[in-house]
Enzyme design. Structure first.
Site, PDB file in Angstrom:
ATOM      1  NE  ARG A 240      -0.006  11.375  -2.920  1.00 27.43           N
ATOM      2  CZ  ARG A 240      -1.033  11.003  -2.159  1.00 27.43           C
ATOM      3  NH1 ARG A 240      -2.024  10.310  -2.642  1.00 27.43           N
ATOM      4  NH2 ARG A 240      -1.079  11.335  -0.885  1.00 27.43           N
TER       5      ARG A 240
ATOM      6  CG  ASP B  53      -2.139   4.749   3.762  1.00 29.18           C
ATOM      7  OD1 ASP B  53      -2.067   5.060   2.562  1.00 29.18           O
ATOM      8  OD2 ASP B  53      -3.054   5.136   4.513  1.00 29.18           O
TER       9      ASP B  53
ATOM     10  CG  HIS C  52      -1.962   1.026   1.265  1.00 34.82           C
ATOM     11  ND1 HIS C  52      -3.185   0.832   1.859  1.00 34.82           N
ATOM     12  CD2 HIS C  52      -1.989   2.289   0.782  1.00 34.82           C
ATOM     13  CE1 HIS C  52      -3.921   1.928   1.743  1.00 34.82           C
ATOM     14  NE2 HIS C  52      -3.213   2.834   1.098  1.00 34.82           N
TER      15      HIS C  52
ATOM     16  CG  ASN D 291      -5.544   7.751  -3.927  1.00 35.15           C
ATOM     17  OD1 ASN D 291      -4.453   7.260  -4.182  1.00 35.15           O
ATOM     18  ND2 ASN D 291      -5.766   8.399  -2.795  1.00 35.15           N
TER      19      ASN D 291
HETATM   20  C1  NCD Z   1      -4.753   8.870   1.318  1.00 33.59           C
HETATM   21  C2  NCD Z   1      -4.022   9.727   0.288  1.00 33.59           C
HETATM   22  O1  NCD Z   1      -3.446  10.754   0.645  1.00 33.59           O
HETATM   23  O2  NCD Z   1      -4.000   9.332  -0.869  1.00 33.59           O
HETATM   24  N1  NCD Z   1      -4.701   9.494   2.593  1.00 33.59           N
HETATM   25  C3  NCD Z   1      -4.739   8.889   3.787  1.00 33.59           C
HETATM   26  O3  NCD Z   1      -4.948   9.578   4.785  1.00 33.59           O
HETATM   27  N2  NCD Z   1      -4.521   7.581   3.916  1.00 33.59           N
HETATM   28  C4  NCD Z   1      -6.156   8.712   0.827  1.00 33.59           C
HETATM   29  C5  NCD Z   1      -6.976   7.780   1.601  1.00 33.59           C
HETATM   30  O4  NCD Z   1      -6.583   6.615   1.728  1.00 33.59           O
HETATM   31  O5  NCD Z   1      -8.071   8.166   2.041  1.00 33.59           O
HETATM   32 ZN    ZN Z   2      -3.718   4.871   1.199  1.00 33.86          ZN
END
Ligand code: NCD
Ligand code: ZN
Length: 399
Positions: free
Chosen positions: A43, A267, A39, A73
């Site tokens: 970008r 993440d 994960h 995303n």
């Molecule tokens: C994620 C992002 O910045 O792309 N941000 C986050 O707080 N994890 C988007 C998301 O997963 O909601």
């Molecule tokens: Zn994420």
């Protein structure tokens, strides 16, 4: 000994890197099966000002990751073949690590199936804003998608009105549980569904009961709502940081081999310094941490909180298994020559000014951590070694 990016023989002491004339003295560190981040937000495209395929994977390599799976995303979203092709091209030209892609829910079901046929595409990512469409999607098509990563927060049960330190009230655990119920009504219990960035043990418990796998991120183990109150935007993340007791409970469970957590992910969600310096209600959520995550976890190993075996299971073996990569998460002959080489005694001090990521902000600023990544080897090439980077393309390694 490595040939064509695979291990052909394991020897004590030193390692020759493939066709290169580089040797690495393994007496300096311990070679672990390469870490995989399932994960990562690299970008790119119109969001390249936040991070791109080069900066994101260099940061990943510095953090010991030999492979990352990128989130869709972006702007535009990776929900159609044209954008997917652009992303793949950008990775091919710029990536320092092996890579894969999660796609976003395509408008047309037919396109979802076509996108799954691309190598490097591992499956689908579902965001809260996709739930409604998912509920109407052709179930037969969904069954054909091998892996689905779920961001579990029911949009009908969350709001953005809470002050810093209290986002856990506006985006409560209950929203995670309601999301799991909704998802289960659509997907049923099946293999390949992973509930990503689980923030607490109750969500993990329900996810497992429904037959899904789970991952959590270092910030849910190391930071809580008190840190959100103290740090503001740099600790703003979705789902939000939970309370101290929730955090401690999760960490206590994670270190056990009987844990409800199967994997770790970062993440890594980079935003610029300027964006993260806006007012709390305005700044985007997301923590960029990929270059420090290994040190954060190795520090726990040094404190005897976490075993090295469990760490390998969370960052290498678990992710390799989930992604169906038989030659990964191992170091024996025949395995992919991907290593995370660590020095357990070397200290790392977290400094945002030294970050490789374009997102020069971190909630871990100034932390002193015992345990560092010494080198990251991808298909036999030390793409990161003691603060120096080697472009894998210089050695004609196809990632
Ligand atoms: C994620 C992002 O910045 O792309 N941000 C986050 O707080 N994890 C988007 C998301 O997963 O909601
Ligand atoms: Zn994420």
């Amino acid at each position: 000994m490595i040939e064509n990016g695979h291990v052909i023989d394991v020897r004590e002491g030193f390692e020759k890197f493939g066709e290169t004339d580089l040797f690495f003295d393994l007496s300096r560190g311990v070679a672990l099966p390469g870490f995989i981040d399932i994960h990562t937000h690299v970008r790119g495209l119109e969001l390249s000002y936040k991070e791109d395929e080069r900066s994101g994977t260099m940061a990943a390599a510095k953090g010991g990751f030999t492979m990352i799976i990128d989130m869709p995303n972006t702007r535009p979203r990776v929900d159609n073949i044209d954008v997917l092709k652009n992303k793949l091209k950008a990775f091919e030209r710029n990536s320092f690590t092996e890579y894969g892609i999660w796609i976003a829910l395509p408008k047309e079901e037919r396109e979802a199936i076509e996108m799954m046929r691309f190598s490097k595409v591992y499956g689908l990512k579902i965001y809260p804003e996709d739930y409604e469409r998912l509920e109407k999607y052709d179930r037969e098509v969904l069954r054909k998608i091998p892996r689905i990563m779920i961001h579990a927060e029911d949009p009908e049960n969350i709001s953005e009105s809470c002050e810093k330190g209290y986002r856990w009230r506006c985006r409560p655990i209950d929203a995670e549980i309601k999301a799991l119920e909704r998802i289960h009504r659509v997907l049923g219990s099946r293999d390949g569904v992973n509930i990503t960035h689980v923030t607490n043990l109750y969500t993990a418990y329900v996810a497992k009961k429904l037959g899904y796998s789970t991952d959590t991120c270092p910030h849910y183990l190391l930071l809580d709502s008190d840190d959100e109150r103290r740090l503001g935007c740099v600790a703003k993340v979705n789902p939000p940081l939970r309370t101290k007791y929730m955090r401690e409970h999760l960490l206590e469970n994670l270190v056990s081999s009987e844990s409800l957590i199967d994997m770790m992910s970062t993440d890594h969600a980079p935003h610029t310094f300027e964006e993260k310096n806006r007012d709390f209600s305005e700044c985007p959520s997301g923590i960029s941490s990929i270059e420090f995550v290994s040190s954060l976890m190795l520090d726990l190993v040094n404190k005897n909180v976490l075993s090295l075996e469990r760490l390998i299971s969370l960052f290498s073996i678990g992710p390799a298994k989930f992604l169906g990569l038989d030659l990964y998460g191992c170091v024996k002959p025949g395995c992919r020559a991907n290593y995370t080489i660590i020095d357990l005694d070397k200290e790392t001090v977290v400094r945002s000014s030294q970050m490789i990521s374009k997102s020069k902000n971190t909630p871990y600023e100034n932390m002193r951590l015992k345990g560092s990544v010494y080198a990251t080897v991808v298909r036999g090439v030390p793409v990161y070694l003691n603060d120096l980077f080697t472009d894998p393309r210089d050695y004609e390694v196809a990632l």
